[in-house]
Motif scaffolding. Structure first.
Motif, PDB file in Angstrom:
ATOM      1  N   ALA A 145      33.752 -21.918  52.864  1.00 26.53           N
ATOM      2  CA  ALA A 145      33.343 -22.425  51.538  1.00 26.53           C
ATOM      3  C   ALA A 145      32.468 -21.399  50.818  1.00 26.53           C
ATOM      4  N   GLU A 146      31.627 -20.679  51.581  1.00 23.45           N
ATOM      5  CA  GLU A 146      30.743 -19.664  50.974  1.00 23.45           C
ATOM      6  C   GLU A 146      31.535 -18.511  50.349  1.00 23.45           C
ATOM      7  N   LEU A 147      32.776 -18.314  50.806  1.00 23.65           N
ATOM      8  CA  LEU A 147      33.577 -17.205  50.280  1.00 23.65           C
ATOM      9  C   LEU A 147      34.148 -17.512  48.892  1.00 23.65           C
ATOM     10  N   SER A 148      33.975 -18.773  48.452  1.00 23.42           N
ATOM     11  CA  SER A 148      34.449 -19.218  47.123  1.00 23.42           C
ATOM     12  C   SER A 148      35.910 -18.830  46.871  1.00 23.42           C
ATOM     13  N   LEU A 149      36.775 -19.170  47.815  1.00 21.70           N
ATOM     14  CA  LEU A 149      38.197 -18.842  47.661  1.00 21.70           C
ATOM     15  C   LEU A 149      38.884 -19.924  46.845  1.00 21.70           C
TER      16      LEU A 149
END
Ligand code: R5P
Length: 284
Positions: A145-149
């Motif tokens: 989720a932190e990678l904002s894919l």
């Protein structure tokens, strides 16, 4: 209750001690001139959490010696990365069942053994004591989720790790699938998702272990040929043997993540919250 660890697991042990607000015991480590390991723990404790990942033979010896130093304590043994768990079958006469040999000596005199996403659950039976295997799937979901894919597709490299892909995908409301290998000729193999197309999609290949990186880098190259927008990779245990990290990045993989079950430069998330949450639920 105190925590003590081998040299391999000092970072995760420190994080666990902080999360549980309990002391971390200092250990003096030395090697004798002949290479044998010496240790001396600076404190004792009636109840002790001993932590040590087993990546090398020295890791195993350190963990056995540390257990012996606390033989009069009630031992909760945490093995974040349980090496030898892939050697869980005898394929030919004369071979050891290595997972059994290693688990057998580690489990001795431990009240309980805790592992994290052990490669093969049947290995737990060889410890000869109470065991629990914890999963980091929700933390892996958090990291993704932190990678904002953009609507990522979570892929398992084979059917065996599909359970992990499904758990991770479930935590973020994403789609999951697994990679299937089709042999096109003697030398040519095609790797593609069983059902879902990767065209124009962000893809995350998950696994319990990245060892040589061969599985992930081969799959990543093929997925990019099939039109994937970007390929990321995340695993629990970053074994990263024989130049694996460079192999992954040079294959075009956009990011590599692993937990601190083995401390690496790409350890982007910690197993400590899952361990401390579990340890709080058991009567220590
Ligand atoms: C094997 O069954 C494991 O789950 C991993 O897929 C395997 O260890 C990965 O190995 P490598 O990184 O060497 O391709």
């Amino acid at each position: 209750m105190k925590v003590v660890s081998t040299q391999r697991s000092q970072v995760l042990a420190g994080r666990l001690a902080t999360a549980m607000n309990i002391p971390l015991i200092d250990v003096r480590w030395q090697k004798f001139p002949d290479g044998e390991i010496y240790l001396r723990a600076e404190e004792s404790s009636e109840q002790i959490i001993i932590m040590g990942s087993v990546l090398t033979s020295d890791d195993l010896v350190e963990l056995l010696l540390l257990k012996d130093a606390f033989l009069s304590s009630e031992i909760t043994l945490i093995i974040p990365y349980m090496g030898y768990a892939r050697q869980d079958k005898q394929f030919n006469p004369g071979e050891p069942l290595s997972a059994r040999a290693v688990a057998g000596i580690l489990g001795m005199n431990a009240k309980r053994v805790v592992t994290i996403n052990i490669h093969e659950k049947t290995v737990l039976d060889h410890f000869g004591t109470t065991t629990t295997d914890l999963s980091l799937s929700s933390l892996m979901g958090g990291r993704i989720a932190e990678l904002s894919l953009d609507n990522p597709l979570i892929l398992s490299p084979d059917e065996g790790a599909l359970y992990l892909a499904r758990d991770i995908a479930g935590s973020g409301g994403w789609e999951s699938d697994y990679l299937q290998k089709t042999r096109l000729s003697g030398e040519l193999v095609r790797i593609e998702p069983k059902e879902v197309s990767v065209r124009s999609r962000d893809v995350v290949i998950i696994d319990d272990i990245i060892s040589t990186g061969g599985t992930q880098s081969t799959a990543a190259k093929m997925l990019m040929e099939q039109g994937a927008k970007a390929v990321h990779t995340i695993c629990v245990h970053g074994v990263l043997a024989t130049g694996a990290y460079a192999r992954l990045l040079s294959s075009g993989i956009s990011s590599v993540s692993c937990s601190d079950s083995i401390e690496r430069a790409c350890s982007t998330y910690s197993a400590a919250p899952v361990l401390s949450e579990y340890l709080r639920t058991i009567p220590l």
